[in-house]
Design a protein around this motif. Structure first.
Motif, PDB file in Angstrom:
ATOM      1  N   ALA A 101       0.501  48.726  20.228  1.00 21.00           N
ATOM      2  CA  ALA A 101       2.590  48.453  19.133  1.00 21.00           C
ATOM      3  C   ALA A 101       2.802  47.541  19.091  1.00 21.00           C
ATOM      4  N   SER A 102       2.201  46.403  20.410  1.00 20.29           N
ATOM      5  CA  SER A 102       3.232  44.808  20.235  1.00 20.29           C
ATOM      6  C   SER A 102       3.675  44.436  18.614  1.00 20.29           C
ATOM      7  N   HIS A 103       1.686  44.220  18.120  1.00 23.88           N
ATOM      8  CA  HIS A 103       1.505  44.136  16.859  1.00 23.88           C
ATOM      9  C   HIS A 103       1.173  44.558  15.986  1.00 23.88           C
ATOM     10  N   ASN A 104       0.568  46.098  16.068  1.00 21.58           N
ATOM     11  CA  ASN A 104       0.218  47.163  14.746  1.00 21.58           C
ATOM     12  C   ASN A 104       1.307  48.489  15.303  1.00 21.58           C
ATOM     13  N   LEU A 105       2.312  48.452  15.640  1.00 22.84           N
ATOM     14  CA  LEU A 105       3.056  49.651  15.207  1.00 22.84           C
ATOM     15  C   LEU A 105       3.506  49.777  13.879  1.00 22.84           C
ATOM     16  N   LEU A 106       4.324  48.591  13.361  1.00 23.32           N
ATOM     17  CA  LEU A 106       4.512  48.587  12.627  1.00 23.32           C
ATOM     18  C   LEU A 106       4.408  47.216  11.040  1.00 23.32           C
ATOM     19  N   VAL A 107       4.134  48.314   9.818  1.00 17.03           N
ATOM     20  CA  VAL A 107       3.440  46.995   8.670  1.00 17.03           C
ATOM     21  C   VAL A 107       4.117  45.614   8.346  1.00 17.03           C
ATOM     22  N   THR A 108       3.741  44.522   9.010  1.00 18.36           N
ATOM     23  CA  THR A 108       4.292  43.393   8.396  1.00 18.36           C
ATOM     24  C   THR A 108       3.275  42.273   7.670  1.00 18.36           C
ATOM     25  N   LYS A 109       4.261  41.351   7.551  1.00 15.48           N
ATOM     26  CA  LYS A 109       3.410  40.327   6.424  1.00 15.48           C
ATOM     27  C   LYS A 109       1.982  39.532   7.656  1.00 15.48           C
ATOM     28  N   ALA A 110       2.210  39.773   9.024  1.00 13.69           N
ATOM     29  CA  ALA A 110       1.712  39.334   9.412  1.00 13.69           C
ATOM     30  C   ALA A 110       0.204  40.091   9.952  1.00 13.69           C
ATOM     31  N   ASN A 111       0.521  41.571   9.271  1.00 14.26           N
ATOM     32  CA  ASN A 111      -1.140  42.409   9.908  1.00 14.26           C
ATOM     33  C   ASN A 111      -1.339  43.247   8.753  1.00 14.26           C
ATOM     34  N   THR A 112      -1.089  42.388   7.393  1.00 15.18           N
ATOM     35  CA  THR A 112      -0.769  43.160   5.823  1.00 15.18           C
ATOM     36  C   THR A 112      -1.121  42.160   5.614  1.00 15.18           C
ATOM     37  N   HIS A 113      -2.005  41.998   3.680  1.00 16.11           N
ATOM     38  CA  HIS A 113      -1.574  41.053   2.935  1.00 16.11           C
ATOM     39  C   HIS A 113      -1.714  42.032   0.994  1.00 16.11           C
ATOM     40  N   ILE A 114      -0.968  40.534   0.666  1.00 15.73           N
ATOM     41  CA  ILE A 114      -0.799  41.485  -1.010  1.00 15.73           C
ATOM     42  C   ILE A 114      -2.738  41.983  -1.086  1.00 15.73           C
ATOM     43  N   GLY A 115      -2.323  42.746  -1.741  1.00 18.53           N
ATOM     44  CA  GLY A 115      -3.822  43.591  -3.030  1.00 18.53           C
ATOM     45  C   GLY A 115      -4.879  44.368  -1.633  1.00 18.53           C
ATOM     46  N   GLU A 116      -3.889  43.818  -0.329  1.00 18.51           N
ATOM     47  CA  GLU A 116      -4.406  45.572   0.448  1.00 18.51           C
ATOM     48  C   GLU A 116      -4.627  46.448   0.240  1.00 18.51           C
ATOM     49  N   ASN A 117      -5.159  47.518   0.670  1.00 21.68           N
ATOM     50  CA  ASN A 117      -5.306  48.927   0.258  1.00 21.68           C
ATOM     51  C   ASN A 117      -4.923  49.664   1.290  1.00 21.68           C
ATOM     52  N   ILE A 118      -3.776  50.061   1.937  1.00 22.66           N
ATOM     53  CA  ILE A 118      -3.196  51.246   3.235  1.00 22.66           C
ATOM     54  C   ILE A 118      -3.414  52.637   2.425  1.00 22.66           C
ATOM     55  N   THR A 119      -4.182  53.037   3.735  1.00 24.62           N
ATOM     56  CA  THR A 119      -4.629  54.809   3.771  1.00 24.62           C
ATOM     57  C   THR A 119      -3.566  55.537   4.233  1.00 24.62           C
ATOM     58  N   TYR A 120      -3.694  56.181   3.571  1.00 27.56           N
ATOM     59  CA  TYR A 120      -1.825  57.138   4.522  1.00 27.56           C
ATOM     60  C   TYR A 120      -2.774  58.020   5.832  1.00 27.56           C
ATOM     61  N   GLU A 121      -2.147  57.753   6.352  1.00 30.33           N
ATOM     62  CA  GLU A 121      -1.990  58.662   7.761  1.00 30.33           C
ATOM     63  C   GLU A 121      -2.514  60.081   7.377  1.00 30.33           C
ATOM     64  N   THR A 122      -1.588  60.811   7.195  1.00 24.32           N
ATOM     65  CA  THR A 122      -2.505  62.328   6.571  1.00 24.32           C
ATOM     66  C   THR A 122      -3.555  62.826   5.462  1.00 24.32           C
ATOM     67  N   GLN A 123      -3.222  62.103   4.495  1.00 26.22           N
ATOM     68  CA  GLN A 123      -4.557  62.006   3.702  1.00 26.22           C
ATOM     69  C   GLN A 123      -5.190  60.918   3.497  1.00 26.22           C
ATOM     70  N   ARG A 124      -6.573  61.324   3.720  1.00 26.52           N
ATOM     71  CA  ARG A 124      -7.290  60.229   4.147  1.00 26.52           C
ATOM     72  C   ARG A 124      -7.991  59.680   2.683  1.00 26.52           C
TER      73      ARG A 124
END
Length: 360
Positions: A101-124
């Motif tokens: 949680a200390s690093h991955n609970l939230l979407v941040t610039k540190a764990n995400t980059h421009i152009g990345e595909n994020i999959t929705y939690e409830t609709q994979r």
């Protein structure tokens, strides 16, 4: 005509002062109530407490009975409790290994980059691309420090908080978590302090016209929580994304200093798998269990308030579903009693403290 206007004005002023006096009197009576009800707890014998804890710990999820569980929890409130550091470290280690949680609970610039595909939690099968526009909304890094908070309060919205007099105890915590932008006008029972508050997008849909109309009422609501971090599940459901982004732009337009962040769907997915491995099956974890899990990672000591999920309180008297209303959620979506069973197990193992009833 002038006489009628004056009479109407005097009547309005009279009613205003009567209402104001009633409001002040109720606050004073509430404070007095919380003082005079403080007293000594009649502790149960040590052997009795040990037997209750062993019974809760050994009972599997599939075999527990609600009535027995309610009685056991009520009795456990009369047993001394102190955090089991070894057990707490073990579950913290498990949660960090699976979810962090200390690093991955939230979407941040540190764990995400421009152009990345994020999959929705409830609709994979649904993704969203992190554009430069979305990227600018994200915090640079996670706001959670590597060092643990010493004492944390996780404040649910259960009706068991009414007349609990837990406000002062909650406010003494080093970090206070709350849920779904709850009313804060019950301070003697729920406290005043907030460090993180979640916001369910359904509130924005149902109460604030998806922020498509007047937005000032929503901003007036948020001021109650300043300077708390507001966290929204923008990437749990596709229907939640746009309205969650509107919260960001509303804060920006009103030049608010309040911080906003989005739950990372990967964290929530991994957390669901963690609890599924423990035996918890539900369509989706409640926001309560999500934040309790986060607190177990981030805090040395965790106390839960307002997590009683039953229609009758520990004394057997009917209580509202929430401390501020009796609106019942849709059935079958969350597994609140099962989640409460796990809280009771963790209380018995002295991993977290489950507060039910009054705080003395």
């Amino acid at each position: 005509m002038a006489f009628r206007r004056c009479r109407f004005l005097y009547l309005f002023m009279f009613l205003f002062f009567v209402a104001f006096y009633g409001f002040i009197t109720s606050i004073q009576e509430r404070a007095h109530y919380c003082i005079i009800t403080q007293g000594q707890i009649r502790w149960l014998p040590g052997r009795t407490c040990q037997n209750i804890k062993k019974s809760v710990i050994r009972t599997p999820l599939q075999k527990y009975k609600l009535n027995d569980l309610m009685k056991q929890v009520k009795s456990l409130q009369r047993c001394p409790w102190s955090v089991n550091t070894k057990a707490m470290k073990a579950i913290r280690s498990e949660l960090r290994a699976c979810c962090n949680a200390s690093h991955n609970l939230l979407v941040t610039k540190a764990n995400t980059h421009i152009g990345e595909n994020i999959t929705y939690e409830t609709q994979r099968d649904r993704n969203i691309v992190i554009t430069e526009k979305i990227y600018k909304m994200l915090p640079e890094v996670s706001p959670f420090r590597e060092k643990l908070y010493r004492r944390c309060a996780v404040v649910g919205n259960g009706g068991s908080l009414l007349n609990s007099c837990c406000g002062s105890e909650i406010d003494q915590a080093d970090f206070v978590f709350r849920f779904n932008l709850p009313p804060m006008n019950y301070s003697y029972d729920i406290g005043r302090k907030t460090d993180l508050v979640t916001a369910n997008p359904s509130i924005l849909h149902n109460s604030y016209s998806k922020l498509n109309a007047q937005r000032k009422p929503f901003m007036d609501l948020l001021k109650v929580y300043e300077p708390a971090l507001i966290v929204i599940p923008a990437f749990s459901f596709p229907s939640s994304t746009d309205v969650s982004f509107r919260v960001f732009y509303t804060l920006q337009d009103f030049e608010s200093q309040q911080k906003l962040a989005f739950f990372h769907p990967d964290y929530l997915m991994k957390l669901a798998l963690y609890w599924k491995d423990k035996g918890l099956t539900a369509r989706r974890l409640s926001s309560g269990l999500m934040i309790v899990s986060t607190a177990l990672e981030l805090c040395e000591e965790v106390t839960l308030y307002g997590f009683w999920p039953f229609s009758r309180g520990a004394t057997g008297k009917p209580i509202p579903h929430h401390y501020y209303d009796n609106r019942i959620p849709k059935p079958g979506f969350h597994a609140m009693p099962d989640e409460f069973f796990f809280y009771t197990k963790m209380h018995s193992k002295e991993i977290l403290k489950l507060r039910i009833g009054r705080c003395f």
